[in-house]
Motif scaffolding. Structure first.
Motif, PDB file in Angstrom:
ATOM      1  N   ASP A 221       5.299   0.078 -16.181  1.00 24.38           N
ATOM      2  CA  ASP A 221       5.860  -1.276 -16.158  1.00 24.38           C
ATOM      3  C   ASP A 221       7.120  -1.298 -16.998  1.00 24.38           C
ATOM      4  O   ASP A 221       7.476  -0.308 -17.659  1.00 24.38           O
ATOM      5  N   TYR A 243       7.354  -1.966 -11.155  1.00 26.52           N
ATOM      6  CA  TYR A 243       7.548  -3.373 -11.477  1.00 26.52           C
ATOM      7  C   TYR A 243       6.290  -4.132 -11.086  1.00 26.52           C
ATOM      8  O   TYR A 243       5.818  -4.038  -9.944  1.00 26.52           O
ATOM      9  N   LYS A 244       5.720  -4.873 -12.032  1.00 23.08           N
ATOM     10  CA  LYS A 244       4.497  -5.632 -11.771  1.00 23.08           C
ATOM     11  C   LYS A 244       4.844  -7.018 -11.221  1.00 23.08           C
ATOM     12  O   LYS A 244       5.498  -7.807 -11.883  1.00 23.08           O
ATOM     13  N   ARG A 245       4.356  -7.283 -10.023  1.00 27.32           N
ATOM     14  CA  ARG A 245       4.459  -8.629  -9.466  1.00 27.32           C
ATOM     15  C   ARG A 245       3.168  -9.367  -9.795  1.00 27.32           C
ATOM     16  O   ARG A 245       2.082  -8.934  -9.425  1.00 27.32           O
ATOM     17  N   ARG A 246       3.280 -10.464 -10.517  1.00 27.56           N
ATOM     18  CA  ARG A 246       2.109 -11.197 -10.988  1.00 27.56           C
ATOM     19  C   ARG A 246       1.974 -12.558 -10.299  1.00 27.56           C
ATOM     20  O   ARG A 246       2.959 -13.139  -9.843  1.00 27.56           O
ATOM     21  N   ILE A 258      -2.181  -9.164 -11.584  1.00 27.04           N
ATOM     22  CA  ILE A 258      -1.134  -8.397 -10.909  1.00 27.04           C
ATOM     23  C   ILE A 258      -1.383  -8.403  -9.405  1.00 27.04           C
ATOM     24  O   ILE A 258      -2.493  -8.107  -8.942  1.00 27.04           O
ATOM     25  N   GLU A 260       0.920  -6.783  -7.137  1.00 28.95           N
ATOM     26  CA  GLU A 260       1.364  -5.511  -6.576  1.00 28.95           C
ATOM     27  C   GLU A 260       2.215  -4.752  -7.593  1.00 28.95           C
ATOM     28  O   GLU A 260       2.910  -5.347  -8.418  1.00 28.95           O
ATOM     29  N   HIS A 261       2.145  -3.406  -7.536  1.00 23.43           N
ATOM     30  CA  HIS A 261       3.050  -2.543  -8.293  1.00 23.43           C
ATOM     31  C   HIS A 261       4.118  -2.012  -7.330  1.00 23.43           C
ATOM     32  O   HIS A 261       3.790  -1.367  -6.335  1.00 23.43           O
ATOM     33  N   SER A 285      -4.512  -0.906 -14.002  1.00 24.44           N
ATOM     34  CA  SER A 285      -3.091  -0.763 -13.667  1.00 24.44           C
ATOM     35  C   SER A 285      -2.683   0.703 -13.607  1.00 24.44           C
ATOM     36  O   SER A 285      -1.949   1.127 -12.702  1.00 24.44           O
ATOM     37  N   GLU A 288      -3.911   2.339 -10.423  1.00 26.91           N
ATOM     38  CA  GLU A 288      -3.163   1.864  -9.260  1.00 26.91           C
ATOM     39  C   GLU A 288      -1.789   2.522  -9.198  1.00 26.91           C
ATOM     40  O   GLU A 288      -1.318   2.898  -8.114  1.00 26.91           O
ATOM     41  N   VAL A 289      -1.147   2.682 -10.352  1.00 26.77           N
ATOM     42  CA  VAL A 289       0.148   3.353 -10.412  1.00 26.77           C
ATOM     43  C   VAL A 289       0.015   4.810  -9.963  1.00 26.77           C
ATOM     44  O   VAL A 289       0.818   5.311  -9.158  1.00 26.77           O
TER      45      VAL A 289
END
Length: 390
Positions: A221, A243-246, A258, A260-261, A285, A288-289
């Motif tokens: 992130d 980039y974390k979309r929250r 979160i 999506e990454h 997280s 997932e990354v």
């Protein structure tokens, strides 16, 4: 690293106080310092300025008993008069328990922080200097205000330094080292274990190539970019970031979930990836990354994180490892590790006790630790020693 030259006088006799849960780390540090000082050959060691410089142990005899109501205290059986005191505190050690109203209660970060204040109160007014070594900073993730929130980390630092007489705070890989702005007139060091991580990598993994065509550093992130930039610079590797979309419309477990990454960076196909972050909490997280990188064609994924909390257990990591999502997780011995963690094939423990010993020994002699904090030359040396070129 060479032994210390006795060109300065110690601040005072060295004393180490290990809070509950830090005994193992303190004993390792103690053994290093005892060994170094017993082997030190100097005409000054017999002078009054070096009184008690060489001892059989520097760990002070302390206890933290609890009453049946859950209240506690610190009892110090050794004198602290004129001593240079170093207090080791792991506020995230949930493996320590106590009895309260006939219930077994695991110690929370707040309980450990209260014990830290008790230890300080036991030596304050007597010790010459007090340094708190808190590898993972208490409330370090509550370092900024985004709405009507408490600034817990700043409040704790100010309480320790302004109200309780602490001179220096030493932590590792602070979530945001800018929290030191809360105590601008006191010592604050956020130490990076980068050298120890890279040394563990080359000692435990084969087939590595430290060049841009075969390896890459990835930040999970935007908050971890600072530490990742250091790795990419000293190793000469490209840097990528997720980039974390929250979902800011909801709060789950105190944070916005979160969605999506999204990856920002060059091609990772066929490359070994080093993912660097300060901690693994649940690990959701991080996994997932790693899975996203594997989908993009990464060869192997190695996780470097200073603190492996694994707050939701190891099952998710076991499953991810079986699926080939990641290859190794490197974490330090600076905080409590689940007993079963050491048996995992995918886990590598990074020992930082010797590094801390150097820092304590150097500070006690009233010397600068700048050379200890900048490990770029040591990283270069360990890679060349193992036949790698950067």
């Amino acid at each position: 690293m060479a032994k210390q030259e006795l060109t300065t006088v110690p601040i005072g006799p060295l004393g180490i106080i290990a809070l509950p849960g830090c005994e193992e780390l303190a004993e390792k540090i103690d053994r290093y310092i005892v060994k170094w000082r017993s082997a030190q050959d100097s005409e000054h060691k017999g002078t009054i300025a070096f009184a008690e410089y060489e001892r059989e142990s520097y760990i002070m005899d302390s206890s933290f008993p609890r009453f049946g109501s859950g209240e506690g205290k610190c009892s110090l059986r050794d004198t602290a008069r004129g001593y240079d005191i170093y207090i080791l505190c792991d506020v995230f050690n949930h493996g320590i328990t106590y009895k309260m109203y006939d219930h077994i209660v695991p110690m929370s970060p707040d309980d450990h922080y209260a014990n830290l204040k008790r230890a300080i109160a036991a030596v304050e007014g007597k010790a010459r200097r007090i340094t708190v070594i808190m590898p993972m900073l208490y409330e370090g993730r509550q370092h900024r205000r985004t709405s009507r929130e408490s600034l817990d980390c700043a409040i704790a630092l100010q309480e320790l330094c302004f109200n309780m007489g602490v001179d220096n705070i030493i932590t590792f890989d602070a979530h945001d080292p800018r929290v030191q702005n809360a105590i601008p007139l006191h010592g604050f060091e956020s130490v990076s274990p980068a050298y120890q991580m890279i040394k563990a990598l080359v000692n435990n993994v084969s087939g590595l190539n430290f060049d841009k065509d075969h390896m890459m550093i990835v930040s999970p992130d935007e908050g971890a970019m600072g530490r990742c930039i250091y790795y990419s610079t000293v190793l000469g590797l490209d840097l990528g970031m997720f980039y974390k979309r929250r979902d800011f419309s909801r709060v789950v477990n105190g944070r916005n979930p979160i969605i999506e990454h999204s990856f920002l960076g060059s091609n990772v196909d066929g490359k070994d990836i080093i993912i660097v972050d300060d901690m693994i909490s649940s690990g959701e997280s991080m996994l997932e990354v790693a899975a996203k990188l594997k989908d993009l064609g990464a060869r192997r994924a190695f996780v470097f994180t200073c603190f492996g909390l694994f707050a939701e257990g190891l099952k998710s990591f076991d499953n991810a490892y079986e699926k080939g999502i990641f290859d190794r997780v490197f974490t330090t011995n600076l905080v409590y590790r689940l007993p079963e963690l050491k048996d995992r094939e995918w886990y590598v423990e990074v020992d930082c006790s010797k590094y801390l010993s150097y820092i304590i020994d150097t500070l006690n002699l009233d010397k600068s630790i700048s050379r200890l904090l900048d490990t770029s030359d040591k990283i270069d040396a360990i890679l060349r020693k193992n036949g790698y070129k950067i």
